[in-house]
Design a protein around this motif. Structure first.
Motif, short mmCIF file in Angstrom:
data_model
loop_
_atom_site.label_atom_id
_atom_site.label_comp_id
_atom_site.label_asym_id
_atom_site.label_seq_id
_atom_site.Cartn_x
_atom_site.Cartn_y
_atom_site.Cartn_z
N TRP A 242 0.84 -1.21 0.00
CA TRP A 242 0.00 0.00 0.00
C TRP A 242 0.87 1.25 0.00
CZ3 TRP A 242 -5.28 1.32 1.95
CH2 TRP A 242 -6.21 0.32 1.64
N VAL A 243 1.84 1.24 0.88
CA VAL A 243 2.70 2.42 1.00
C VAL A 243 3.48 2.61 -0.30
CG1 VAL A 243 4.61 3.46 2.28
CG2 VAL A 243 2.83 2.20 3.50
N ARG A 244 3.95 1.50 -0.86
CA ARG A 244 4.72 1.59 -2.11
C ARG A 244 3.86 2.22 -3.22
NH1 ARG A 244 5.33 -0.37 -6.72
NH2 ARG A 244 3.70 -1.94 -6.53
N VAL A 245 2.60 1.75 -3.33
CA VAL A 245 1.70 2.26 -4.37
C VAL A 245 1.43 3.75 -4.16
CG1 VAL A 245 -0.70 2.15 -5.18
CG2 VAL A 245 0.64 0.04 -4.89
N ALA A 246 1.17 4.14 -2.93
CA ALA A 246 0.87 5.54 -2.64
C ALA A 246 2.09 6.42 -2.92
CB ALA A 246 0.43 5.69 -1.19
N LYS A 247 3.27 5.90 -2.54
CA LYS A 247 4.51 6.67 -2.75
C LYS A 247 4.80 6.83 -4.25
CE LYS A 247 6.07 7.52 1.22
NZ LYS A 247 6.80 8.66 1.68
N GLU A 248 4.51 5.77 -4.98
CA GLU A 248 4.72 5.82 -6.42
C GLU A 248 3.89 6.94 -7.06
OE1 GLU A 248 5.81 1.73 -8.10
OE2 GLU A 248 3.89 2.24 -9.05
N ALA A 249 2.71 7.18 -6.46
CA ALA A 249 1.86 8.27 -6.96
C ALA A 249 2.29 9.61 -6.37
CB ALA A 249 0.40 7.98 -6.62
N GLY A 250 3.32 9.60 -5.53
CA GLY A 250 3.84 10.85 -4.98
C GLY A 250 3.18 11.28 -3.69
N ALA A 251 2.28 10.45 -3.14
CA ALA A 251 1.52 10.87 -1.96
C ALA A 251 2.32 10.69 -0.68
CB ALA A 251 0.24 10.05 -1.87
N LEU A 252 1.97 11.49 0.33
CA LEU A 252 2.51 11.27 1.67
C LEU A 252 1.68 10.18 2.35
CD1 LEU A 252 2.87 15.00 2.83
CD2 LEU A 252 4.71 13.45 2.11
N CYS A 253 2.31 9.44 3.28
CA CYS A 253 1.62 8.33 3.93
C CYS A 253 1.62 8.52 5.44
CB CYS A 253 2.28 7.01 3.59
SG CYS A 253 2.23 6.61 1.83
N PHE A 254 0.43 8.47 6.03
CA PHE A 254 0.26 8.69 7.47
C PHE A 254 -0.33 7.44 8.11
CE2 PHE A 254 -2.78 10.18 10.86
CZ PHE A 254 -1.83 10.53 11.80
N TYR A 255 0.36 6.94 9.13
CA TYR A 255 -0.10 5.74 9.85
C TYR A 255 -0.75 6.21 11.14
CZ TYR A 255 0.40 0.74 11.24
OH TYR A 255 0.17 -0.57 11.60
N LYS A 266 6.52 -4.36 17.44
CA LYS A 266 6.54 -5.44 16.44
C LYS A 266 6.80 -4.90 15.05
CE LYS A 266 5.10 -8.25 19.64
NZ LYS A 266 5.96 -9.31 20.17
N LEU A 267 6.41 -3.67 14.82
CA LEU A 267 6.65 -3.08 13.51
C LEU A 267 7.01 -1.62 13.69
CD1 LEU A 267 3.99 -1.19 12.95
CD2 LEU A 267 2.96 -3.35 12.28
N SER A 268 7.59 -1.07 12.65
CA SER A 268 7.99 0.33 12.68
C SER A 268 7.34 1.02 11.49
CB SER A 268 9.51 0.42 12.60
OG SER A 268 9.91 1.59 11.92
N ALA A 269 6.59 2.08 11.76
CA ALA A 269 5.88 2.78 10.68
C ALA A 269 6.86 3.23 9.61
CB ALA A 269 5.13 3.98 11.26
N ARG A 270 8.01 3.72 10.03
CA ARG A 270 9.00 4.22 9.06
C ARG A 270 9.54 3.09 8.21
NH1 ARG A 270 9.70 7.92 6.02
NH2 ARG A 270 11.77 8.77 5.61
N GLU A 271 9.79 1.92 8.84
CA GLU A 271 10.29 0.78 8.06
C GLU A 271 9.27 0.32 7.03
OE1 GLU A 271 11.72 -2.45 10.46
OE2 GLU A 271 13.17 -1.14 11.46
N LEU A 272 7.99 0.49 7.36
CA LEU A 272 6.94 0.15 6.39
C LEU A 272 6.85 1.21 5.29
CD1 LEU A 272 4.14 -1.08 8.82
CD2 LEU A 272 5.43 -2.49 7.21
N GLY A 273 7.53 2.32 5.49
CA GLY A 273 7.57 3.35 4.45
C GLY A 273 6.77 4.60 4.76
N PHE A 274 6.08 4.61 5.90
CA PHE A 274 5.25 5.77 6.22
C PHE A 274 6.12 7.01 6.49
CE2 PHE A 274 2.26 2.38 7.01
CZ PHE A 274 1.07 2.91 6.56
N ASP A 275 5.54 8.18 6.19
CA ASP A 275 6.24 9.45 6.42
C ASP A 275 5.96 9.99 7.81
OD1 ASP A 275 7.21 10.03 3.61
OD2 ASP A 275 5.06 9.73 3.28
N ALA A 276 4.84 9.59 8.37
CA ALA A 276 4.43 10.16 9.66
C ALA A 276 3.47 9.20 10.34
CB ALA A 276 3.75 11.51 9.44
N CYS A 277 3.31 9.38 11.65
CA CYS A 277 2.37 8.55 12.39
C CYS A 277 1.92 9.31 13.64
CB CYS A 277 2.98 7.21 12.78
SG CYS A 277 4.28 7.32 14.01
N MET A 278 0.96 8.76 14.33
CA MET A 278 0.59 9.36 15.61
C MET A 278 0.24 8.28 16.63
SD MET A 278 -2.78 9.51 16.82
CE MET A 278 -4.42 9.10 16.22
#
Lengths: 519, 369
Positions: A242-255, A266-278
């Motif tokens: 999902w993150v890859r597809v969104a990034k390919e379209a140039g979008a920012l990704c928020f988790y 167990k997981l890291s938002a940044r490792e999954l490719g997200f730009d930001a989280c809360m």
């Protein structure tokens, strides 16, 4: 054999506190200032424009009477210490140690406008906690200004707006993509920030398909905002794609980590490719919530987005800490000062007490407890799990439906929740989206509750399901063992009946038109 | 609350014996000859059994005999019967029975699309609830099962505040004779008010939602704002699409298709030939709604919009309006198209945006059926 609690709430026929007490009664008696003090500060310490003209309309009551009154109120409202598997809220114990830490004068007696040199201890805690959240998420910088989860989602929308504006693309990047089952503040805050909302429907797997996302994103997409798992408790295993597809379209990704408990450590938002989280400190990180105190939405982002963060940002230089206000690209403030700092201190205390291993263990326990609960609930006739045909484990909570039981008996999920209070069990959370799953309820077992507590909770659910068949009228007219009988919810949607203050109560409920002022 | 029940005892007989429906006495006779068994009555009984279990002594108005009271036997219900009149074995029996029961707050019927049409024609303005018994059930007025119809009646009697009403459920029917020749030609015959059971009440964190009319009117205003010159906008039928005509300050044809060019209504209630003529040398945009429960976009109730026009509009020329409530309540999470041209249907497959309110869209998957 599960013990079903026998319970009856206390009932006190006390008036509201404003109508209690007697003239002249006081909680505290303050001595008059000594002459030397008066001479030193003068008698007009408070400027005339700020001084109150009339005496404050406070109840005249002793400290002991006030305490007793509030004890009685807590006895009539389950006291927030019962078994509460209130899903999507991640109920946790709010430790007294953390509460005590915030009462220390180094925190309780300081003001954000003090010179930072006099605030080094508080700033250090904020910085240290920022580092902890960065290690849990992979992000580069956190801020704590947002007063809750929705406020943090709004921070993301504001940061995205500033980011695209800075690149001259705000007129083109006008859309935010999310799912119908996402945290509802995602579409709401994106819309508030001026973005168009594109919703993805749930499909056969219980989450939106990758194909739908591919069709939704384009060079018009400013950002995607999603949570995972969502409130059904199902983890979207395609999230990296999902993150890859969104990034390919140039979008920012928020988790949106509203449902972080099952994936902590167990997981890291940044490792999954997200730009930001809360993160919501008042949920996952053990700070009190709702009636327990103010909230904090911790917003974190990558270095690329950091220039757009609201000010001030706490930065460390050498051994010192300072408040960085000089950030020309900042999206502006989302709230005053630096946030609800006592809550940050409580969350820091929780994280330090748990440690990295403890946080991971809590995550494991919450998932195990939830799946144990699911197995047990599945044995109760008339209950149905959401997306029943899906072969996937649920994470830390699960959306359930009472639909079959309601059809059979007429007893709804609202009736069920009312009846739970008769057993001294806090009513469950139903759903943010009650139109997706019929007669919903969403329990979250979490890591706090013992197996015995969870068994008791499930036992009460089974008991009420049985009562729905044997005596539906009794369930529909619940609660019966509470201080007050069933409340119709109509007034919640009628501003003419809201009374958040004594003045509003006098005017709207008692009909005293002279009681004007802020409602 | 006055709740009436009528049973079309012949409904559904054609299905099991390979007839496409049971409209008309000749078809009923043929169905009987092929060994069909009446099933509407027993299904009405299932609904009533659920009702009697939930609300013992519930009061119902119904015709004597096989059109009603015969199926309520042995149940704890309070029945008020009306005379059925002489049985003719035709739709007239159903209509006469409904007339005799009026006025009603809710008319429950056991039947299919044909029965829905018949009862709606003599009970205009009365809320409907269908016990599903027919061969054809394209209308949006049916409960999912007979038991859930019984539950709905019970909920209405127990606490009407817990029931939500939808004003624009479609009443559709298919020309059975054409269907038996292999032609599917369903038409939209009207709209009815129906009760919906789903519990939308949510205290605490959830606030009141925007209502359907507000969502549609703001979505429609956006469609109008985005209208391009020289393009023909072919609109309707149905209340969702009609909101675009209303946003132009015009009255829409409730059951027909209207045409707009340069934000002006240029033709009302158009047939296929008129639409083809108006669309010549123009770009075509189709403004469509979605049918309740089944989610049809094309091919149910809007046959005026033929395959040629759809091809000309293309997928990019589809402007779809629906509320989020309607989309999330669909039986399956996709929109169906049945243009009569399987290749075109396949070409339309994939995702499309549906306008659900101001600055708000939902992506939906189109599937051919």
């Amino acid at each position: 054999m599960t013990r079903i609690p026998e319970f009856h709430a206390a009932k006190w026929n006390e008036p509201v506190v404003m109508e209690m007490g007697r003239p002249g009664a006081r909680g505290q008696l303050f001595p008059a200032p000594e002459d030397e003090v008066t001479q030193a500060v003068g008698s007009d310490l408070i400027p005339g424009a700020m001084a109150r003209k009339d005496r404050a309309a406070l109840p005249e009551i002793t400290e002991f009477e006030a305490q007793r009154h509030y004890l009685h109120l807590s006895q009539m409202t389950l006291g927030m210490m019962g078994i509460s598997l209130f899903g999507t809220c991640t109920m946790k114990y709010n430790s007294k140690t953390a509460e005590y830490a915030t009462l220390r004068p180094e925190l309780a007696a300081v003001h954000p406008y003090q010179h930072p040199d006099t605030l080094q201890g508080v700033l250090e805690i904020i910085h240290e906690f920022d580092r902890i959240l960065c290690s849990l998420s992979g992000m580069d910088q956190f801020i704590f200004q947002a007063g809750g989860g929705a406020d943090a989602a709004y921070t993301m929308a504001a940061v995205a707006r500033a980011y695209w504006d800075d690149r001259g693309l705000l007129d083109q990047r006008t859309e935010m993509v999310t799912s119908v089952q996402a945290h509802p503040c995602n579409p709401a805050t994106a819309a508030a920030a001026g973005f168009k909302v594109v919703n993805l429907p749930l499909e056969e797997n219980g989450y939106p398909s990758l194909e739908a996302l591919k069709a939704a994103v384009s060079d018009r997409t400013a950002l995607i905002m999603i949570n995972n798992p969502d409130d059904m408790g199902i983890y979207n295993p395609e999230i990296k794609e999902w993150v890859r597809v969104a990034k390919e379209a140039g979008a920012l990704c928020f988790y949106d980590h509203a449902n972080f408990n099952g994936v902590m450590g167990k997981l890291s938002a940044r490792e999954l490719g997200f730009d930001a989280c809360m993160f919501m400190l008042h949920k996952t990180f053990g700070a009190p919530k709702a009636g327990g105190g103010p909230a904090v939405g911790a917003y974190g982002c990558s270095d690329e987005l950091a220039p757009y963060l609201p000010c001030p940002v706490v930065v460390k230089e050498g051994d010192r800490y300072r408040l960085d206000e000089d950030r020309p690209k900042s999206a502006g403030k989302v709230r005053e000062y630096w946030g609800n700092v006592p809550q940050v201190v409580k969350a820091y205390a929780w994280a330090r007490a748990m440690g990295a291993e403890g946080i991971q263990l809590a995550s494991d326990i919450s998932v195990v407890a939830n799946n144990y609960m699911d197995r047990k609930l599945a044995e109760i006739p008339g209950l149905e799990i959401s997306n029943p045909g899906i072969d996937a484990y649920r994470m830390e909570m699960t959306r359930w439906s009472l639909g079959p039981l309601t059809e059979e008996t007429g007893v709804t999920t609202v009736d069920f929740a009312n009846r739970m209070a008769d057993y001294g069990i806090d009513p469950y959370w139903m759903s943010h989206e009650p139109w997706i799953v019929a007669e919903p309820f969403t329990p979250e077992a979490g890591e706090l509750w013992s197996k015995e507590d969870i068994d008791t909770w499930i036992g009460v659910i089974a008991q009420i399901a049985e009562e729905a068949r044997s005596d539906p009228e009794m369930v529909k007219t619940a609660p019966h063992n509470q201080a007050i009988a069933q409340v119709k919810g109509d007034a919640f949607e009628d501003p003419g009946k809201w009374a958040m203050t004594w003045r509003a109560y006098q005017r709207k409920i008692l009909g005293d038109e002279s009681a004007r002022g802020v409602a | 609350m006055r709740i009436g029940l009528v049973v079309n005892p012949f409904a559904g007989m054609g299905g099991a014996v390979g007839l496409k429906g049971t409209d008309g006495p000749d078809t009923v006779a043929e169905a009987r000859r092929r060994g069909a068994v009446a099933k509407a009555g027993p299904r009405a009984h299932q609904a009533l059994a659920r009702l009697a279990g939930r609300v013992p002594g519930a009061r119902l108005i119904l015709p004597e005999g096989p059109l009603g009271a015969d199926w309520a036997g042995g149940l704890d219900l309070t029945l008020e019967t009306v005379a059925s009149g002489a049985a003719t074995g035709t739709a007239r029996d159903t209509k006469d029975a409904v007339r005799a029961m009026m006025p009603l707050d809710l008319l429950v019927f056991a039947g299919g699309d044909g029965t829905a049409r018949d009862v709606a024609s003599v009970a205009e303005g009365t809320a409907l609830l269908g016990i599903p018994c027919g061969v054809k059930m394209h209308s949006g007025v049916f409960a999912v099962t007979p038991q859930s119809a019984g539950s709905m009646i019970a909920s209405l009697l127990e606490d009407p505040d817990r029931v939500r009403w939808i004003d624009d459920a479609e009443i559709m029917d298919i020309d059975e004779a054409a269907l038996r020749r292999g032609l599917l030609a369903p038409r939209l015959y009207g709209h009815a008010r129906i009760p919906v059971s789903r519990n939308l009440m949510q205290a605490a964190k959830g606030g009141p939602r925007l209502d359907a009319a507000q969502s549609l009117s703001s979505a429609a205003a956006e469609v109008v704002a985005g209208m391009e010159p020289e393009t023909i906008y072919i609109i309707g039928p149905g209340t969702s699409a009609a909101s675009v005509v209303r946003a132009l300050g015009q009255q829409a044809t409730p059951l027909g298709v209207d045409a707009v060019i340069d934000r002006k209504l240029v033709a009302r209630d158009c047939d296929a030939a008129t639409l083809d003529a108006l669309s010549e040398d123009r770009r075509v945009a189709l403004v469509l709604g979605v049918t309740g429960q089944q989610g049809f976009l094309l091919g149910r109730g809007n046959q005026q919009i033929g395959a040629g026009l759809i091809r000309k509009a293309g997928k990019d020329g589809l402007i779809i309006l629906a509320t989020e409530d309607k989309l999330t309540a669909l039986a399956k999470p996709h929109l169906l198209v049945d243009s009569g041209d399987p290749d075109l249907d396949r070409a339309l497959e994939g995702f499309v945006r549906v306008s659900t309110g101001a600055n708000r869209q939902m992506l939906m998957r189109i599937a051919s059926c």
